[in-house]
Design a protein around this motif. Structure first.
Motif, PDB file in Angstrom:
ATOM      1  N   LEU A 158       0.820  -1.208   0.000  1.00 18.83           N
ATOM      2  CA  LEU A 158       0.000   0.000   0.000  1.00 18.83           C
ATOM      3  C   LEU A 158       0.855   1.259   0.000  1.00 18.83           C
ATOM      4  CD1 LEU A 158      -2.411  -1.170   2.857  1.00 18.83           C
ATOM      5  CD2 LEU A 158      -2.752  -1.462   0.404  1.00 18.83           C
ATOM      6  N   ARG A 159       0.390   2.254  -0.743  1.00 19.44           N
ATOM      7  CA  ARG A 159       1.028   3.562  -0.738  1.00 19.44           C
ATOM      8  C   ARG A 159      -0.038   4.637  -0.544  1.00 19.44           C
ATOM      9  NH1 ARG A 159       5.635   3.497  -5.581  1.00 19.44           N
ATOM     10  NH2 ARG A 159       6.914   1.826  -4.669  1.00 19.44           N
ATOM     11  N   ASP A 160       0.233   5.538   0.385  1.00 12.46           N
ATOM     12  CA  ASP A 160      -0.651   6.683   0.596  1.00 12.46           C
ATOM     13  C   ASP A 160      -0.380   7.690  -0.526  1.00 12.46           C
ATOM     14  OD1 ASP A 160      -1.970   8.971   1.387  1.00 12.46           O
ATOM     15  OD2 ASP A 160      -1.313   8.869   3.468  1.00 12.46           O
ATOM     16  N   VAL A 161      -1.376   7.929  -1.364  1.00 13.97           N
ATOM     17  CA  VAL A 161      -1.181   8.818  -2.518  1.00 13.97           C
ATOM     18  C   VAL A 161      -1.866  10.166  -2.302  1.00 13.97           C
ATOM     19  CG1 VAL A 161      -0.806   6.952  -4.162  1.00 13.97           C
ATOM     20  CG2 VAL A 161      -3.141   7.745  -3.721  1.00 13.97           C
ATOM     21  N   THR A 162      -2.095  10.526  -1.051  1.00 15.81           N
ATOM     22  CA  THR A 162      -2.748  11.802  -0.756  1.00 15.81           C
ATOM     23  C   THR A 162      -1.976  12.966  -1.354  1.00 15.81           C
ATOM     24  OG1 THR A 162      -3.651  10.915   1.314  1.00 15.81           O
ATOM     25  CG2 THR A 162      -3.587  13.317   1.080  1.00 15.81           C
ATOM     26  N   GLU A 163      -0.671  13.041  -1.059  1.00 17.89           N
ATOM     27  CA  GLU A 163       0.128  14.162  -1.548  1.00 17.89           C
ATOM     28  C   GLU A 163       0.286  14.105  -3.069  1.00 17.89           C
ATOM     29  OE1 GLU A 163       1.005  16.765   0.127  1.00 17.89           O
ATOM     30  OE2 GLU A 163      -0.018  15.880   1.846  1.00 17.89           O
ATOM     31  N   ARG A 164       0.429  12.895  -3.600  1.00 18.32           N
ATOM     32  CA  ARG A 164       0.554  12.772  -5.049  1.00 18.32           C
ATOM     33  C   ARG A 164      -0.722  13.242  -5.746  1.00 18.32           C
ATOM     34  NH1 ARG A 164       1.588   6.937  -7.550  1.00 18.32           N
ATOM     35  NH2 ARG A 164      -0.684   6.832  -7.419  1.00 18.32           N
ATOM     36  N   ASN A 165      -1.879  12.897  -5.178  1.00 18.53           N
ATOM     37  CA  ASN A 165      -3.137  13.342  -5.769  1.00 18.53           C
ATOM     38  C   ASN A 165      -3.294  14.853  -5.664  1.00 18.53           C
ATOM     39  OD1 ASN A 165      -3.651  10.706  -6.333  1.00 18.53           O
ATOM     40  ND2 ASN A 165      -5.371  10.466  -4.927  1.00 18.53           N
ATOM     41  N   ARG A 166      -2.838  15.414  -4.539  1.00 18.53           N
ATOM     42  CA  ARG A 166      -2.912  16.868  -4.396  1.00 18.53           C
ATOM     43  C   ARG A 166      -2.045  17.552  -5.457  1.00 18.53           C
ATOM     44  NH1 ARG A 166      -2.262  17.158   2.199  1.00 18.53           N
ATOM     45  NH2 ARG A 166      -4.452  16.647   2.709  1.00 18.53           N
ATOM     46  N   ALA A 167      -0.834  17.013  -5.641  1.00 17.77           N
ATOM     47  CA  ALA A 167       0.050  17.585  -6.653  1.00 17.77           C
ATOM     48  C   ALA A 167      -0.552  17.428  -8.041  1.00 17.77           C
ATOM     49  CB  ALA A 167       1.417  16.907  -6.586  1.00 17.77           C
ATOM     50  N   ARG A 168      -1.166  16.276  -8.304  1.00 16.95           N
ATOM     51  CA  ARG A 168      -1.819  16.056  -9.599  1.00 16.95           C
ATOM     52  C   ARG A 168      -2.959  17.043  -9.811  1.00 16.95           C
ATOM     53  NH1 ARG A 168      -5.534  11.224  -9.243  1.00 16.95           N
ATOM     54  NH2 ARG A 168      -6.655  12.881  -8.130  1.00 16.95           N
ATOM     55  N   ASP A 169      -3.791  17.202  -8.776  1.00 17.30           N
ATOM     56  CA  ASP A 169      -4.927  18.121  -8.891  1.00 17.30           C
ATOM     57  C   ASP A 169      -4.448  19.559  -9.075  1.00 17.30           C
ATOM     58  OD1 ASP A 169      -6.532  15.926  -8.530  1.00 17.30           O
ATOM     59  OD2 ASP A 169      -6.959  16.329  -6.409  1.00 17.30           O
ATOM     60  N   LYS A 170      -3.379  19.916  -8.362  1.00 14.99           N
ATOM     61  CA  LYS A 170      -2.835  21.257  -8.496  1.00 14.99           C
ATOM     62  C   LYS A 170      -2.296  21.488  -9.901  1.00 14.99           C
ATOM     63  CE  LYS A 170       0.430  24.433  -6.258  1.00 14.99           C
ATOM     64  NZ  LYS A 170       1.439  24.564  -5.163  1.00 14.99           N
ATOM     65  N   LEU A 171      -1.611  20.475 -10.448  1.00 13.09           N
ATOM     66  CA  LEU A 171      -1.085  20.580 -11.801  1.00 13.09           C
ATOM     67  C   LEU A 171      -2.215  20.678 -12.816  1.00 13.09           C
ATOM     68  CD1 LEU A 171       1.279  20.530 -13.787  1.00 13.09           C
ATOM     69  CD2 LEU A 171       1.181  18.020 -13.717  1.00 13.09           C
ATOM     70  N   GLN A 172      -3.250  19.875 -12.622  1.00 13.63           N
ATOM     71  CA  GLN A 172      -4.387  19.917 -13.545  1.00 13.63           C
ATOM     72  C   GLN A 172      -5.080  21.273 -13.494  1.00 13.63           C
ATOM     73  OE1 GLN A 172      -6.751  16.539 -12.352  1.00 13.63           O
ATOM     74  NE2 GLN A 172      -5.598  15.106 -13.648  1.00 13.63           N
TER      75      GLN A 172
END
Length: 389
Positions: A254-268
């Motif tokens: 398992l990997r917590d992707v909270t920060e990765r999703n935030r970065a993705r959403d910010k980039l989008q």
């Protein structure tokens, strides 16, 4: 077999001696006081003692007191010999002493019986060196694997066939906020948001019945975990199933992707804003590859063309511009190509182009700007056209 067999056990000679001497295991017969009354030929092969050297001697010659065990060998073997449960008549791991003084791991089984009117212990001994080495190697391997699992960067959670947690490493503790001892033996659902528990249980059952050995759990839908605090968070998860010793287990990385999703959403969101500015700019803007092919073009740029013909991928000078007779004659086309080559070489370039709109000339000032990557190589040419609408 030696002829020095104890007289009390003379009845073992003949047929029984032949059978016992043919066995691959060492067979030792001892009296209740621990004195050896008989050994077969395999005893000499295994332990190096001949019958004449041990018959009449204490059993402790062959099986010395075991480290960490208070009982002497005679009492210890007697206890197992008289055990009424036949399941207890299994081989025990002990340490024997060879004639040369070397100790060796052995498997020992003892049963009580009688020869005539005399009570005897019948002891079977097998060399356990190879199996003991395998056990040590397996233990070391399991220990290394356990340590790797515990310090792995990914959270690792294993469950049994009943979906009860059996492994919970340090990264899992940090991710979910529980200590391992708090979750071991507990249902996996405690780590899943309440609204997703029924679905997740069915998902694991479906995976159990599939032919896949592993699966990305996020292939079908988003996977979320539930921290001790009750916070729900997104996960990237891979699940693997293994059948070992007849037991089915599942292990999830398992990997917590909270920060990765935030970065993705910010980039989008950033890309949406840039796209909005790009598309609504009053100037005509196009992004070209270094060879002049159109990569992106905004609405103002598209408005300067005369058809619905796709523009992306076409050379800039071949686009169906307004007033095509004025703009794409040999001189204009050649001049545009030359300007693009100059910009692609790294030099900002200006030029004037004249289109026609509603039968009137439409002069446009064009700026071509090279865009380089981190290594200084020009990867795009930005074209900006300023005109009076």
């Amino acid at each position: 077999m030696s002829e020095t067999t104890h007289p009390a056990d003379a009845s073992l000679q003949g047929f029984h001696e032949t059978v016992l001497d043919g066995l691959p295991e060492a067979v030792i017969v001892a009296a209740p006081d621990g004195l050896i009354t008989f050994v077969n030929a395999a005893t000499e092969t295994l332990l190096g003692y001949g019958a004449g050297e041990v018959v009449g001697k204490a059993i402790s010659v062959l099986v010395p007191p075991q480290p960490g065990r208070r009982a002497d060998p005679v009492k210890w073997l007697a206890r197992w010999a008289t055990e009424p449960d036949l399941e207890q008549s299994r081989f025990l791991d002990l340490t024997a002493r060879r004639r040369d003084g070397r100790e060796m791991p052995v498997e020992v089984r003892v049963r009580e019986g009688r020869i005539g009117d005399r009570q005897r212990y019948f002891i079977t001994v097998r060399d356990n060196t190879a199996r003991r080495q395998e056990q040590v190697a397996l233990k070391d391997s399991n220990l290394r694997a356990a340590r790797i699992l515990m310090v792995a960067e990914d959270a690792i959670v294993s469950i049994d066939a009943d979906q009860k947690i059996i492994i919970f490493n340090l990264a899992a503790e940090q991710m979910f906020g529980y200590r391992a001892e708090e979750v071991l033996g507990q249902p996996l659902t405690m780590l899943i948001p309440p609204q997703a528990r029924a679905t997740h249980t069915g998902y694991v059952e479906s995976f159990r019945d599939s032919k896949q050995a592993s699966r990305m759990m996020s292939e079908r839908s988003e996977v979320r975990g539930c921290r001790r605090s009750g916070e729900s968070f997104p996960l990237e998860a891979t699940i693997t199933k293994v059948m070992a010793a007849g037991a089915l287990t599942y292990t999830a990385h398992l990997r917590d992707v909270t920060e990765r999703n935030r970065a993705r959403d910010k980039l989008q969101e950033s890309e949406r804003r840039i796209r909005a500015v790009f598309d609504h700019a009053a100037e005509a803007i196009a992004l070209l590859s270094p060879d002049g092919a159109i990569v992106e073009i905004n609405r103002a740029g598209e408005a300067l063309t005369t058809s619905d013909h796709p523009l992306i991928g076409a050379p800039l000078w071949e686009a169906p511009w307004l007033g095509v007779d004025l703009a794409v004659g040999p001189i204009a086309a050649e001049g545009l190509q030359a300007a693009i080559r100059t910009a692609a070489s790294g030099t900002v370039t200006w030029m004037a182009v004249e289109l026609a709109k509603d039968g009137k000339p439409l002069p446009i000032d064009v700026r071509l700007t090279p865009i380089a990557d981190a290594q200084g190589r020009v990867v795009y040419v930005l074209v900006e056209g300023r005109f009076d609408a």
